[in-house]
Write a protein that holds these residues in place. Structure first.
Motif, PDB file in Angstrom:
ATOM      1  N   ALA C 228       0.829  -1.201   0.000  1.00  0.00           N
ATOM      2  CA  ALA C 228       0.000   0.000   0.000  1.00  0.00           C
ATOM      3  C   ALA C 228       0.865   1.253   0.000  1.00  0.00           C
ATOM      4  CB  ALA C 228      -0.940  -0.014   1.200  1.00  0.00           C
ATOM      5  N   SER C 229       1.957   1.226   0.779  1.00  0.00           N
ATOM      6  CA  SER C 229       2.691   2.481   0.905  1.00  0.00           C
ATOM      7  C   SER C 229       3.705   2.690  -0.203  1.00  0.00           C
ATOM      8  CB  SER C 229       3.357   2.580   2.281  1.00  0.00           C
ATOM      9  OG  SER C 229       4.602   1.948   2.269  1.00  0.00           O
ATOM     10  N   ILE C 230       4.337   1.611  -0.685  1.00  0.00           N
ATOM     11  CA  ILE C 230       5.346   1.798  -1.732  1.00  0.00           C
ATOM     12  C   ILE C 230       4.744   1.684  -3.118  1.00  0.00           C
ATOM     13  CG2 ILE C 230       7.603   1.079  -2.590  1.00  0.00           C
ATOM     14  CD1 ILE C 230       8.083  -0.348   0.010  1.00  0.00           C
ATOM     15  N   MET C 231       3.857   0.683  -3.274  1.00  0.00           N
ATOM     16  CA  MET C 231       3.389   0.415  -4.634  1.00  0.00           C
ATOM     17  C   MET C 231       2.152   1.211  -5.020  1.00  0.00           C
ATOM     18  SD  MET C 231       4.293  -3.602  -4.838  1.00  0.00           S
ATOM     19  CE  MET C 231       3.306  -3.977  -6.255  1.00  0.00           C
ATOM     20  N   PHE C 232       1.372   1.607  -4.005  1.00  0.00           N
ATOM     21  CA  PHE C 232       0.158   2.362  -4.309  1.00  0.00           C
ATOM     22  C   PHE C 232       0.441   3.591  -5.174  1.00  0.00           C
ATOM     23  CE2 PHE C 232      -4.155   3.762  -3.130  1.00  0.00           C
ATOM     24  CZ  PHE C 232      -4.773   2.540  -3.170  1.00  0.00           C
ATOM     25  N   PRO C 233       1.473   4.371  -4.813  1.00  0.00           N
ATOM     26  CA  PRO C 233       1.772   5.539  -5.657  1.00  0.00           C
ATOM     27  C   PRO C 233       2.076   5.135  -7.100  1.00  0.00           C
ATOM     28  CG  PRO C 233       2.961   5.672  -3.598  1.00  0.00           C
ATOM     29  CD  PRO C 233       2.322   4.330  -3.630  1.00  0.00           C
ATOM     30  N   LEU C 234       2.675   3.966  -7.278  1.00  0.00           N
ATOM     31  CA  LEU C 234       2.985   3.517  -8.645  1.00  0.00           C
ATOM     32  C   LEU C 234       1.717   3.145  -9.403  1.00  0.00           C
ATOM     33  CD1 LEU C 234       6.096   1.222  -8.049  1.00  0.00           C
ATOM     34  CD2 LEU C 234       6.051   3.504  -9.065  1.00  0.00           C
ATOM     35  N   PHE C 235       0.705   2.652  -8.656  1.00  0.00           N
ATOM     36  CA  PHE C 235      -0.531   2.205  -9.304  1.00  0.00           C
ATOM     37  C   PHE C 235      -1.344   3.371  -9.857  1.00  0.00           C
ATOM     38  CE2 PHE C 235      -0.827  -1.834  -6.508  1.00  0.00           C
ATOM     39  CZ  PHE C 235       0.027  -2.479  -7.369  1.00  0.00           C
ATOM     40  N   MET C 236      -1.153   4.536  -9.271  1.00  0.00           N
ATOM     41  CA  MET C 236      -2.008   5.661  -9.629  1.00  0.00           C
ATOM     42  C   MET C 236      -1.508   6.300 -10.916  1.00  0.00           C
ATOM     43  SD  MET C 236      -4.461   6.080  -7.533  1.00  0.00           S
ATOM     44  CE  MET C 236      -4.681   4.338  -7.283  1.00  0.00           C
TER      45      MET C 236
END
Lengths: 270, 405, 380
Positions: C228-236
């Motif tokens: 959630a914290s590292i990959m979430f920004p990449l998903f957006m």
């Protein structure tokens, strides 16, 4: 599965003697045409052919595992048959959801284990179907429900929960629940098998009354007294087949098949 | 499923109308397929959207995807490792070292938690009021405080409350407790010790075989030969004999002060000790509840029936109560083992270099977030699935031996 | 079924260790018979006596020094740590006195801390009200909607003359409660869908649900939080940022939903088949059947496991320290960063532990109470 034959059953006679010649119409409301069904490799129903006319009272009996419950469970699609046709009120049962809905609305079912909804009061159990399936206004649904509760003689239990009722009372509520949907056909799947002997009569009385009013009924039961006094037709099943079908008088007095004879003698001996 | 019917039309039966025709969308099977297509479509669409965004973002940040970074030099050190590791080794190797550290703390933790948990679980059912109360205080205290807080607490106790190595506590000659961890004498490893370990394994195998044989003889003759005494003899005798055969090594490496720290002996790092202590004590509380529940689940009538048959107390336990209780205990016990393994990932918070900690450092250095998280998840998934597969097997084994149906 | 009920109430069944307890007769005698009680429960046999003595010895080792440290020699109040650093001083509760505002509310602006305080009190009052079975009715839903809105307004501010406080400044107890409640509240609907999906007879839907549930249950919460914290920004999509708090909530929600789904599946499985058949025979559609018949019964059965899951989630929120959120545990740990007070870690952690414990212990007792109440109620 059903627990076979109980010794007490033949001793219970319904109190009211039903008239023998009811107003049975000519119209076929249920037709089973060469119905076959398998559970895996097990052939439960073999070439079942059965016509039921409007107002006809059919009793299905037979040893446990003979497929008698499966037959009526196919009629309202609790089980799916694989071959042959089942036509109810002119609607052929297929995978068509609309057809299934239409048939279930018009066919009431009473189970061996009552299957009342324990989280709802008796009244809520009765109005659930009319409100959500038939879209009846609530007030009308309540009136109908109270009418049928009077009919099964327990209006005073309306606000209780099923868990607070006796088995016989629960089964009468279950019958009333089906009737609230104003069905034209009623299916009974061993309605008295789970009841203590002293409660069987109160349920049978309700069923006899219903029969006298000309309701089309198919009853899976071991209550031979009920069959004798109410049924127009008795169907004897064994091993997934209809072995013999006749009026109760004929079938009991003069069974044609060996297997029927054996079965009847077993029941009546006890 | 074979479908024989759906396409067939109704027979021209008298008194029945032809079947109503409705839209094919009303067919149950068509609807089923449709719902599934829609669901898969939605999942794929969301997945594709996320992957697409990720790829765009990665490209924008100039991060190459793929697992190529595993072969590059890691360049950071870790405080402890089961295998040889130096900063010159690859990311692949540092992750392997992390995984082995995870396994190390998990396996030891599982063994200890099972022991403590079982004892406390039985103690909670004790006739002795004091024993029962103390155990339930323990269980409630452990279960209702977050594990991470407990880990911080233990780590702080070791790090702050224990003295510097120079003033290390020495409860037993040669055993040192300090804020650098725990140091203790350890035999200098020679052939003799290896042989002794082999002897222990052999003793276990032979005892197991003796037990089988005893059961067979009991079946044939009705008398059960004693296994306990030969078993104890084997467990003591075999290792000792093999150790003697291997040259009877006696050299012991005793730790001693050298400058600011110890040299020699074996050591347990404060991080490992805190993590192991926390995981063990926390999980033991849950295991205790499971054991207690399992024993309570066996109906009292079972004991009465067994006693009525004339079985002695020990046999009642072994033949009647234990097999039934085990069947209740094992499934939740498995999930506690899995929990312990997964909880060992909290190591990162106190600096024990487990898989998650090493992967996290690797992510920070390389920016390979997707790969790093994927490696963590895949590894834990594999470990979880293997433990549950083993436990399922064991469970069915128990069920076959001791169960109805 | 009635038989089972009788068994469950039979003392011989639930307390198998004391089958010979005198059941009839003189309760008063039992209360006053101290000597008899002591003999029976502590000294009935030689092993029993030994166990008692060992326990007493252990207590003697632990309790008096602890009492001395925690109460008798404790320093209750002081502005500086010096008072605690004298020889023979016990617990330095002065640390808690000095730092409690920080531990409870984290970095929330000091003068505005009455707002999170009010929010927490409101929230706990609402929770207490929902725990009381006679209050279970439809108006709990609007009540919660109002309470949560008021809490949100209090926390964020920016209206009614309250200054705006960004959620990066939230911390301590309110943050812990927000994470657990929103986490589990959002997880619940997802969990219901997953549980229904897992029992679906459509293979694709079932596979998707099983995969999701087993995947999440097979990995540690930390890895989900990392995702959630590292990959979430990449998903957006580019340019869209999601704040830290929301990311943590999403992580906790995904994680909790898998476990909740399994609890709910347990409830679904325990419904007799006859209930489904009766609903079918009335002609109810799948969703009508699920909403009117299946879920009301299944959820009632799983209330105790749901409460237990709530406790788990509540404790698990402490993991957000790893992704840099300022919950209760983080603030307790950060309070120790002050070099002056660094050595009073025990006081800080014990203070936080007491807060966590009181909430979790109350909830677990409550879950046991519910379980007994449900068992005593209708036939199941």
């Amino acid at each position: 599965m059903s627990n076979g034959i109980e010794p007490t059953q033949t001793t219970v006679e319904p109190s009211v003697d039903a008239p023998k010649t009811p107003a049975m119409g000519e119209e076929v409301v249920i037709r089973l045409d060469n119905v076959n069904k398998w559970f895996g490799h097990f052939h439960v129903l073999k070439d079942i052919n059965l016509d039921v006319r409007r107002g006809e009272r059919v009793v299905v009996c037979g040893p446990s595992g003979s497929g008698k419950s499966t037959v009526i469970r196919c009629i309202n699609r609790l089980e799916e048959h694989q071959q042959g046709d089942i036509i109810v009120n002119g609607v052929t049962l297929t995978n068509d959801v609309k057809a299934i809905e239409a048939i279930r609305k018009d066919v009431g079912m009473v189970f061996q284990s009552f299957n009342l909804f324990p989280h709802l009061t008796v009244l809520e159990n009765l109005i659930l179907g009319p409100i959500w399936v038939n879209k009846t206004p609530r007030k009308e649904a309540v009136d109908t429900a109270m009418y049928y509760l009077e009919r099964v003689k327990i209006p005073e239990q309306a606000s209780k929960y099923p868990g607070q009722l006796s088995g016989g009372q629960q089964q009468r509520v279950a019958i009333a629940r089906s009737l609230c949907m104003k069905p034209s056909i009623m299916l009974f799947d061993e309605p008295t098998s789970a009841l203590d002997p002293e409660m069987i009569k109160e349920v049978l009385d309700v069923m006899v009354e219903l029969a006298q009013e000309g309701m089309t009924m198919i009853c899976v039961t071991h209550e031979m007294g009920f069959a004798r006094s109410v049924a127009d037709t008795v169907v004897f099943m064994a091993d997934g087949q209809i072995v013999e079908k006749n009026s109760p008088k004929e079938l009991f007095a003069n069974p044609q098949e060996e297997r029927t004879r054996q079965f009847l003698s077993q029941i009546i001996q006890h | 499923m074979a479908d024989h019917s759906s396409a067939r039309g109704a027979p021209a039966a008298k008194g029945s109308a032809p079947p109503r025709k409705t839209s094919f969308l009303n067919d149950q099977r068509v609807r089923g397929v449709l719902y599934q297509i829609l669901t898969i479509g939605a999942v794929v669409a969301v997945g594709w959207y996320l992957v697409h965004n990720t790829l765009t973002n990665l490209a924008a940040r100039d991060i190459a995807t793929g697992f190529g970074f595993l072969d590059r030099e890691a360049g950071f050190d870790i405080s402890e490792s089961v295998i040889e590791y130096s900063p010159a080794d690859t990311y692949g190797r540092v992750l392997l070292a992390g995984l082995l550290n995870t396994l190390k703390v998990s396996i030891i933790g599982i063994v200890l938690a099972t022991l403590i948990g079982t004892i406390i679980g039985i103690a909670r059912l004790s006739n002795n009021w004091l024993v029962a109360k103390l155990s339930s205080v323990y269980v409630e205290a452990m279960r209702n405080v977050p594990l991470l807080l407990q880990l911080f607490f233990w780590y702080a106790i070791i790090g702050v409350a224990l003295p510097h190595p120079r003033e290390a506590l020495e409860p037993v000659e040669g055993w040192f407790l300090s804020n650098r961890g725990f140091r203790f004498p350890y035999p200098v490893w020679e052939t003799g010790w290896t042989l002794a370990v082999i002897g222990l394994v052999l003793a276990a195998v032979i005892t197991w075989w003796l037990n089988k044989r005893a059961a067979r003889i009991q079946g044939e003759t009705g008398r059960r030969p004693n296994v306990l005494i030969p078993g104890i003899a084997l467990f003591i005798g075999l290792p000792v004999i093999l150790w003697a055969l291997g040259g009877a090594p006696t050299a012991i490496d005793v730790p001693e002060m050298a400058g600011f720290n110890f040299r020699g002996g074996a050591s347990v790092s404060p991080e490992f000790a805190a993590l192991l202590l926390g995981l063990t004590l926390y999980t033991a509380a849950f295991i205790a509840e499971i054991v207690r529940g399992g024993i309570l689940s066996v109906h009292y009538g079972q004991t009465e029936a067994a006693v009525a048959l004339g079985l002695k107390r020990g046999l009642v336990m072994r033949l009647v109560l234990l097999p039934q209780a085990l069947r209740v205990i094992i499934p939740p016990l498995t999930s506690q083992y899995l929990n312990l393994t997964k909880n060992s990932s909290l190591a990162i918070a106190i600096g024990y270099p487990d898989l998650v900690a090493t992967a996290n450092t690797s992510i920070n250095q390389t920016g390979q977030a997707v790969e790093g998280v994927a490696i963590i998840m895949a590894t834990y998934l594999t470990v979880s699935l293997s433990i549950s597969a083993f436990m399922n097997w064991y469970n069915s084994y128990i069920a076959l031996r001791g169960g109805r149906s | 079924m009635r038989q089972e009920e009788r068994d469950a109430r039979n003392p011989a069944y639930t307390h198998i260790e004391e089958p010979d307890e005198p059941t009839a007769g003189h309760p008063t005698q039992r209360v006053w018979d101290m000597l008899g009680w002591t003999k029976k429960h502590l000294f009935s046999s030689i092993p029993n006596t030994i166990a008692t003595l060992v326990c007493l010895y252990l207590l003697w080792l632990i309790i008096p020094p602890f009492l001395d440290w925690a109460f008798l020699s404790a320093i209750w109040s002081s502005d500086t740590p010096d008072a605690c650093k004298v020889d023979g001083a016990g617990a330095c509760w002065a640390f808690v006195e000095q730092k409690h505002r920080f531990i409870l509310f984290g970095l929330y602006p000091f003068d505005e801390q009455w707002r999170p305080m009010t929010a927490v009190v409101l929230f706990i009052a609402a929770l207490a009200a929902s725990c009381y079975p006679p209050f279970w009715s439809k108006w709990l839903i609007p009540l919660w909607a109002v309470v949560l809105t008021v809490c949100g307004v209090l926390m964020y501010g920016g209206v009614f003359g309250m200054t705006y406080v960004d959620n990066t400044q939230w911390g301590g107890v309110p943050l812990t409660l927000i994470l657990s409640v929103t986490g589990i509240g959002l997880a619940f609907p997802l969990a219901v869908l997953l549980a229904l999906g897992r029992r679906s007879n459509l293979p694709a839907i079932k596979t998707i649900c099983v995969t999701f549930i087993e995947l999440i249950r097979g990995v540690p919460l930390i890895s989900v939080l990392f995702m959630a914290s590292i990959m979430f920004p990449l998903f957006m999509p580019e340019g869209v940022t999601v704040d830290k708090l929301l990311r943590a909530i999403v992580g906790i929600m995904l994680f909790t939903s898998a476990y909740l789904a399994e609890a709910i599946r347990g409830g679904l499985q325990s419904l007799p088949r006859g209930q489904y058949e009766a609903a079918d025979s009335l002609g109810l559609s799948y969703w009508q059947k699920t909403r009117l018949i299946v879920l009301p019964q299944a959820l009632r059965i799983v209330i105790p496991p749901l409460v237990n899951q709530f406790i788990s989630t509540f404790k698990d929120t402490s993991l957000v320290i790893i992704i840099g959120l300022f919950d209760l545990l983080t603030s307790a740990k950060t309070a120790l960063a002050d070099p002056e007070w660094r050595q009073f870690y025990a006081e800080s952690y014990i203070f936080a532990a007491i807060l966590y414990f009181s909430f979790a212990f109350f909830m677990s007792r409550y879950s046991q109470f519910l379980e007994r109440r449900l068992n005593a109620g209708t036939r199941r």
